[in-house]
Design a protein around this motif. Structure first.
Motif, mmCIF file in Angstrom:
data_model
loop_
_atom_site.group_PDB
_atom_site.id
_atom_site.type_symbol
_atom_site.label_atom_id
_atom_site.label_comp_id
_atom_site.label_asym_id
_atom_site.label_seq_id
_atom_site.Cartn_x
_atom_site.Cartn_y
_atom_site.Cartn_z
ATOM 1 N N UNK A 154 0.802 -1.219 0.000
ATOM 2 C CA UNK A 154 0.000 0.000 0.000
ATOM 3 C C UNK A 154 0.835 1.269 0.000
ATOM 4 N N UNK A 155 2.062 1.182 0.464
ATOM 5 C CA UNK A 155 2.893 2.389 0.520
ATOM 6 C C UNK A 155 4.009 2.361 -0.521
ATOM 7 N N UNK A 156 3.638 1.976 -1.742
ATOM 8 C CA UNK A 156 4.588 1.995 -2.858
ATOM 9 C C UNK A 156 4.689 3.442 -3.350
ATOM 10 N N UNK A 157 5.591 4.187 -2.738
ATOM 11 C CA UNK A 157 5.776 5.593 -3.089
ATOM 12 C C UNK A 157 7.123 5.789 -3.784
ATOM 13 N N UNK A 158 7.142 6.764 -4.676
ATOM 14 C CA UNK A 158 8.395 7.157 -5.320
ATOM 15 C C UNK A 158 8.296 8.644 -5.637
ATOM 16 N N UNK A 159 9.429 9.281 -5.771
ATOM 17 C CA UNK A 159 9.461 10.725 -6.043
ATOM 18 C C UNK A 159 10.142 10.982 -7.380
ATOM 19 N N UNK A 160 9.615 11.957 -8.124
ATOM 20 C CA UNK A 160 10.212 12.377 -9.389
ATOM 21 C C UNK A 160 10.472 13.876 -9.292
ATOM 22 N N UNK A 161 11.732 14.271 -9.416
ATOM 23 C CA UNK A 161 12.092 15.683 -9.292
ATOM 24 C C UNK A 161 13.009 16.089 -10.435
ATOM 25 N N UNK A 162 13.265 17.384 -10.527
ATOM 26 C CA UNK A 162 14.139 17.890 -11.577
ATOM 27 C C UNK A 162 13.345 18.428 -12.746
ATOM 28 N N UNK A 165 7.469 17.907 -15.664
ATOM 29 C CA UNK A 165 6.371 18.870 -15.665
ATOM 30 C C UNK A 165 5.654 18.956 -14.331
ATOM 31 N N UNK A 166 5.763 17.899 -13.516
ATOM 32 C CA UNK A 166 5.072 17.902 -12.228
ATOM 33 C C UNK A 166 5.926 17.191 -11.178
ATOM 34 N N UNK A 167 6.822 17.946 -10.546
ATOM 35 C CA UNK A 167 7.633 17.363 -9.481
ATOM 36 C C UNK A 167 6.703 16.913 -8.359
ATOM 37 N N UNK A 168 6.829 15.662 -7.948
ATOM 38 C CA UNK A 168 5.879 15.158 -6.960
ATOM 39 C C UNK A 168 6.345 13.822 -6.396
ATOM 40 N N UNK A 169 5.686 13.449 -5.293
ATOM 41 C CA UNK A 169 5.811 12.104 -4.747
ATOM 42 C C UNK A 169 4.524 11.374 -5.092
ATOM 43 N N UNK A 170 4.656 10.266 -5.798
ATOM 44 C CA UNK A 170 3.506 9.534 -6.316
ATOM 45 C C UNK A 170 3.285 8.239 -5.533
ATOM 46 N N UNK A 179 10.167 2.577 -15.122
ATOM 47 C CA UNK A 179 10.663 3.947 -15.016
ATOM 48 C C UNK A 179 9.935 4.870 -15.980
ATOM 49 N N UNK A 180 9.627 4.385 -17.170
ATOM 50 C CA UNK A 180 8.890 5.198 -18.151
ATOM 51 C C UNK A 180 7.501 5.547 -17.627
ATOM 52 N N UNK A 181 6.838 4.582 -16.988
ATOM 53 C CA UNK A 181 5.516 4.844 -16.423
ATOM 54 C C UNK A 181 5.610 5.850 -15.277
ATOM 55 N N UNK A 182 6.658 5.729 -14.472
ATOM 56 C CA UNK A 182 6.846 6.660 -13.355
ATOM 57 C C UNK A 182 7.027 8.086 -13.857
ATOM 58 N N UNK A 183 7.808 8.257 -14.917
ATOM 59 C CA UNK A 183 7.985 9.592 -15.494
ATOM 60 C C UNK A 183 6.675 10.109 -16.076
ATOM 61 N N UNK A 184 5.899 9.195 -16.674
ATOM 62 C CA UNK A 184 4.608 9.586 -17.221
ATOM 63 C C UNK A 184 3.660 10.082 -16.144
ATOM 64 N N UNK A 185 3.700 9.468 -14.958
ATOM 65 C CA UNK A 185 2.848 9.900 -13.857
ATOM 66 C C UNK A 185 3.221 11.303 -13.367
ATOM 67 N N UNK A 186 4.471 11.714 -13.634
ATOM 68 C CA UNK A 186 4.920 13.051 -13.252
ATOM 69 C C UNK A 186 4.775 14.038 -14.411
ATOM 70 N N UNK A 187 4.058 13.631 -15.451
ATOM 71 C CA UNK A 187 3.831 14.529 -16.584
ATOM 72 C C UNK A 187 4.896 14.442 -17.661
ATOM 73 N N UNK A 188 5.878 13.572 -17.464
ATOM 74 C CA UNK A 188 6.950 13.431 -18.447
ATOM 75 C C UNK A 188 8.056 14.450 -18.237
ATOM 76 N N UNK A 189 9.185 14.200 -18.894
ATOM 77 C CA UNK A 189 10.314 15.121 -18.797
ATOM 78 C C UNK A 189 9.977 16.411 -19.533
ATOM 79 N N UNK A 190 10.481 17.526 -19.021
ATOM 80 C CA UNK A 190 10.263 18.808 -19.693
ATOM 81 C C UNK A 190 11.173 18.893 -20.913
#
Length: 272
Positions: A154-162, A165-170, A179-190
């Protein structure tokens, strides 16, 4: 006249600045494949390349939060878990007031044990999810007929920063997240993100590791870092051209127009 020479210098400098700021497609296109000798890449061609991505086998750790469901052939009237904790029983669970009871899950304690009603403490740290399911089921057999245990992290958390488009903890409901899906959840790379040096910060026990992944080539698909693990921190660094692209380039056209106008006015006065 001397001034036209200066104007030519300004024109040349402007062209050089534009050229230096350009980012080629090979620096921003994900999962590129370089054709080998004699290989021809054609659109819509039924020709596939295969990569072994493997299956992630996450090992449970202390402080992991697990949703646990126990299915059985035992009738509900004789199922002791109905009274102990109805969230352990699959399906819609309602309280006495008629409201839905949401499972809060069970934490693995610092010693690596999972404490469940009736069953007591069960050691699960260091096991994969499938191994933990089998281990719990072997104990549940003492109370239920042909039990099937299902665990979900239940606590499968990860953070995408830098440069995303949306720096966040998902929070992910998928334990096999790429990893591609994780970046997609953060809006993708700018548009300023450097995909050739994605940094992954991963903690294992008391040690923290740093890895680098190149998403510009298809080789990533067979990388050991294809999957994200809980508590990963994914850092997308900026391209070297970022300061120019973000701050200088938008104003360069205004600057060039202003310089051209000044040159025209100065030339006009010199002619007079």
């Amino acid at each position: 006249m001397i001034f036209p020479k200066k104007r030519n210098v300004i024109t040349v400098l402007t062209i050089v600045l534009f050229t230096a700021s350009c980012v080629p497609n090979r620096r921003i296109t994900m999962l590129q494949h370089t054709a080998g000798k004699g290989e021809e890449l054609k659109a819509n061609e039924l020709k596939a390349r295969k990569y072994e991505t493997g299956i992630i086998e996450y090992l449970l750790n202390p402080n992991d939060l697990l949703d646990i469901k126990i299915s059985t052939m035992t009738p509900s009237a004789f199922n002791p878990f109905n009274d102990a904790d109805r969230t352990l029983v699959p399906g819609m669970v309602y309280g006495q007031s008629g409201t839905l009871v949401q499972s809060q899950g069970y934490f693995i304690d610092p010693d690596g044990n999972l404490e469940l009603p009736i069953l007591g403490k069960l050691p699960v740290a260091g096991l994969t999810i499938s191994q933990a399911q089998d281990s719990i089921a072997s104990v549940v057999k003492k109370y239920l007929e042909r039990p099937v245990v299902r665990l979900k992290l239940l606590n499968f958390r990860f953070s995408v920063i830098g440069e995303v488009k949306n720096e966040s903890t998902q929070l992910s409901g998928d334990n096999n997240l790429s990893l591609l899906q994780a970046l997609g959840m953060a809006g993708g790379a700018s548009e300023f993100g450097d995909l050739s040096k994605i940094k992954i910060i991963r903690r294992a026990g008391e040690t923290t590791y740093v890895f680098y992944v190149n998403l510009l080539t298809e080789d990533y698909l067979s990388s050991p870092f294809y999957y994200v693990q809980p508590n990963d921190v994914i850092v997308v660094p900026p391209l070297k051209q970022r300061p120019y692209l973000k701050y200088v380039s938008p104003n360069l056209s205004i600057f060039a127009t202003a310089v051209s106008l000044l040159v025209a006015v100065f030339t006009l006065f010199r002619i007079k």
